[in-house]
Design a protein around this motif. Structure first.
Motif, PDB file in Angstrom:
ATOM      1  N   ALA A   1      49.149  34.783  33.647  1.00 21.19           N
ATOM      2  CA  ALA A   1      49.454  35.584  34.824  1.00 21.19           C
ATOM      3  C   ALA A   1      48.293  36.514  35.144  1.00 21.19           C
ATOM      4  N   PRO A   2      48.028  36.735  36.426  1.00 20.48           N
ATOM      5  CA  PRO A   2      46.976  37.666  36.804  1.00 20.48           C
ATOM      6  C   PRO A   2      47.270  39.071  36.302  1.00 20.48           C
ATOM      7  N   GLN A   3      46.249  39.748  35.776  1.00 22.59           N
ATOM      8  CA  GLN A   3      46.386  41.097  35.276  1.00 22.59           C
ATOM      9  C   GLN A   3      45.656  42.064  36.204  1.00 22.59           C
ATOM     10  N   ALA A   4      45.917  43.374  36.020  1.00 21.48           N
ATOM     11  CA  ALA A   4      45.194  44.380  36.785  1.00 21.48           C
ATOM     12  C   ALA A   4      43.701  44.233  36.508  1.00 21.48           C
ATOM     13  N   VAL A   5      42.897  44.330  37.556  1.00 13.89           N
ATOM     14  CA  VAL A   5      41.465  44.073  37.439  1.00 13.89           C
ATOM     15  C   VAL A   5      40.749  45.343  36.991  1.00 13.89           C
ATOM     16  N   ALA A   6      40.093  45.270  35.836  1.00 12.03           N
ATOM     17  CA  ALA A   6      39.253  46.370  35.376  1.00 12.03           C
ATOM     18  C   ALA A   6      37.860  46.189  35.959  1.00 12.03           C
ATOM     19  N   ALA A   7      37.251  47.280  36.416  1.00 13.21           N
ATOM     20  CA  ALA A   7      35.948  47.190  37.063  1.00 13.21           C
ATOM     21  C   ALA A   7      35.098  48.394  36.697  1.00 13.21           C
ATOM     22  N   ASP A   8      33.788  48.254  36.866  1.00 12.78           N
ATOM     23  CA  ASP A   8      32.847  49.335  36.631  1.00 12.78           C
ATOM     24  C   ASP A   8      31.684  49.170  37.603  1.00 12.78           C
ATOM     25  N   VAL A   9      30.846  50.200  37.693  1.00 15.29           N
ATOM     26  CA  VAL A   9      29.712  50.174  38.620  1.00 15.29           C
ATOM     27  C   VAL A   9      28.425  49.920  37.854  1.00 15.29           C
ATOM     28  N   ASP A  10      27.666  48.943  38.295  1.00 14.37           N
ATOM     29  CA  ASP A  10      26.359  48.654  37.731  1.00 14.37           C
ATOM     30  C   ASP A  10      25.438  49.833  38.045  1.00 14.37           C
ATOM     31  N   PRO A  11      24.896  50.533  37.019  1.00 17.18           N
ATOM     32  CA  PRO A  11      24.074  51.716  37.292  1.00 17.18           C
ATOM     33  C   PRO A  11      22.728  51.393  37.919  1.00 17.18           C
ATOM     34  N   VAL A  12      22.311  50.139  37.889  1.00 15.73           N
ATOM     35  CA  VAL A  12      21.015  49.759  38.428  1.00 15.73           C
ATOM     36  C   VAL A  12      21.093  49.492  39.929  1.00 15.73           C
ATOM     37  N   CYS A  13      22.002  48.587  40.328  1.00 10.78           N
ATOM     38  CA  CYS A  13      22.075  48.191  41.736  1.00 10.78           C
ATOM     39  C   CYS A  13      23.227  48.837  42.489  1.00 10.78           C
ATOM     40  N   GLY A  14      24.171  49.445  41.770  1.00  8.79           N
ATOM     41  CA  GLY A  14      25.293  50.099  42.420  1.00  8.79           C
ATOM     42  C   GLY A  14      26.455  49.197  42.750  1.00  8.79           C
ATOM     43  N   MET A  15      26.388  47.926  42.357  1.00  5.37           N
ATOM     44  CA  MET A  15      27.492  47.008  42.628  1.00  5.37           C
ATOM     45  C   MET A  15      28.689  47.314  41.736  1.00  5.37           C
ATOM     46  N   THR A  16      29.886  47.090  42.275  1.00  5.13           N
ATOM     47  CA  THR A  16      31.096  47.136  41.459  1.00  5.13           C
ATOM     48  C   THR A  16      31.318  45.759  40.866  1.00  5.13           C
ATOM     49  N   VAL A  17      31.485  45.699  39.549  1.00  6.37           N
ATOM     50  CA  VAL A  17      31.609  44.414  38.858  1.00  6.37           C
ATOM     51  C   VAL A  17      32.911  44.380  38.077  1.00  6.37           C
ATOM     52  N   ALA A  18      33.495  43.196  37.982  1.00 10.26           N
ATOM     53  CA  ALA A  18      34.696  43.006  37.176  1.00 10.26           C
ATOM     54  C   ALA A  18      34.320  43.025  35.696  1.00 10.26           C
ATOM     55  N   ILE A  19      35.159  43.640  34.896  1.00  2.00           N
ATOM     56  CA  ILE A  19      34.935  43.671  33.452  1.00  2.00           C
ATOM     57  C   ILE A  19      35.682  42.504  32.826  1.00  2.00           C
ATOM     58  N   THR A  20      34.928  41.541  32.354  1.00  2.00           N
ATOM     59  CA  THR A  20      35.479  40.382  31.663  1.00  2.00           C
ATOM     60  C   THR A  20      34.689  40.190  30.374  1.00  2.00           C
TER      61      THR A  20
END
Length: 308
Positions: free
Chosen positions: A255-274
């Motif tokens: 089942a899909p779970q809540a998506v954990a994410a963080d911000v790449d400090p270099v480019c500023g992109m928000t990325v999924a934590i997997t």
């Protein structure tokens, strides 16, 4: 992976009742590495299979694809350079369009349709009489994954509905197993008197008994097998909001779970934590990146990307 192979893989996932997102490039403004028709699958663990662009585009598709799995709502994703949007980050959806400012892109813009593919509600029907057959037919007509089942058959973790129409045969065993497994809806086709007697003899807790409905179905004056089946599914639909809130032990395998994410400090992109997201340990915490290029840049000079 060719589109033919990708669609074959999607069929395997559907057959296995694994949720996924089909991401398809529908528009590209050069320079981009992806072109219209390129596609990929986003799986619940964050795996991306296929091609929808370079590392930065794929990272954005991964994050937004996981969010689509969480909500179940498809959307059109636009990935475009920050300079074109006038702001960094993501913009709220408008008219079904969700825009992400991606500073990593080489300068082009991609429009990618993210289509949620979630398995239909799974229903097991016990019995071989006309009512059981009608339950299968009506359930499938309503879009459920309605399947015939036999007592003793293992209950899958994503089972939503059980309806027992065996007319007194092997009812108790199935009812007890289903109630203890926490199936959201358990229906016993029986008269009010016989249903009450059966339920009283099961030795269930009050919480478990709350999932069992007998006589199964709403009282609409049903007489024929088809009408009885219709009344059962009418009750299931009426109870659907409550069932959606039920927590079932062991039902979270795919089942899909809540998506954990963080911000790449270099480019500023928000990325999924997997588990596969590029990362580094820094000052006792984990830092996540969109790809190996940003990770290497940070590793070479962390102080350059320190933020107050």
């Amino acid at each position: 992976m060719t589109n033919t192979e990708l669609l074959a893989r999607a069929d395997v996932l559907r057959h296995g009742r694994t949720p996924f997102v089909l991401a398809t490039v529908v528009h590209a403004e050069r320079p981009t590495s992806a072109k219209p028709g390129d596609s990929a699958l986003v799986l619940p663990d964050g795996t991306v299979e296929g091609f929808v662009g370079g590392t930065c585009a794929e990272t954005t598709v991964q994050l937004q694809g996981l969010r689509v799995l969480e909500t179940g709502e498809s959307l059109l994703l636009r990935i475009t350079p920050a300079a074109d949007t006038g702001a960094e980050g993501a913009q709220e959806p408008g008219e079904g369009l969700f825009t992400v400012a991606n500073p990593c892109l080489s300068g082009g813009t991609l429009d990618i349709f993210l289509e949620a593919n979630l398995p239909s509600a799974l229903a097991y029907v016990y019995g071989h009489a006309p009512i059981a057959r009608a339950l299968l037919d009506v359930g499938r007509a309503l879009g459920l994954d309605a399947r015939p089942a036999s007592p003793g058959e293992p209950l899958p973790p994503d089972l939503d509905v059980i309806v027992i129409a065996t007319h007194g045969r092997d009812e108790e065993t199935v009812l007890i197993e289903a109630a203890r497994a926490g199936i959201p809806y358990i229906g016993l086709v029986a008269s009010p008197k016989r249903g009450a007697v059966v339920l009283a003899g099961l030795g269930l807790t009050e919480e478990q008994r709350a999932h069992v409905h007998t006589p199964a179905g709403l009282d609409i004056g049903a007489r024929t097998p088809g009408e009885i089946a219709l009344s059962v599914y009418a009750e299931i639909i009426a109870l659907r909001p409550q069932a959606a809130l039920a927590v079932r032990p062991g039902a979270d395998s795919a089942a899909p779970q809540a998506v954990a994410a963080d911000v790449d400090p270099v480019c500023g992109m928000t990325v999924a934590i997997t588990p596969a997201t590029p990362s580094l340990d820094r000052a006792g915490s984990r830092v996540y990146f969109c790809g190996p290029v940003c990770r290497h840049a940070f590793d070479d000079d962390p102080s350059r990307y320190a933020h107050d």
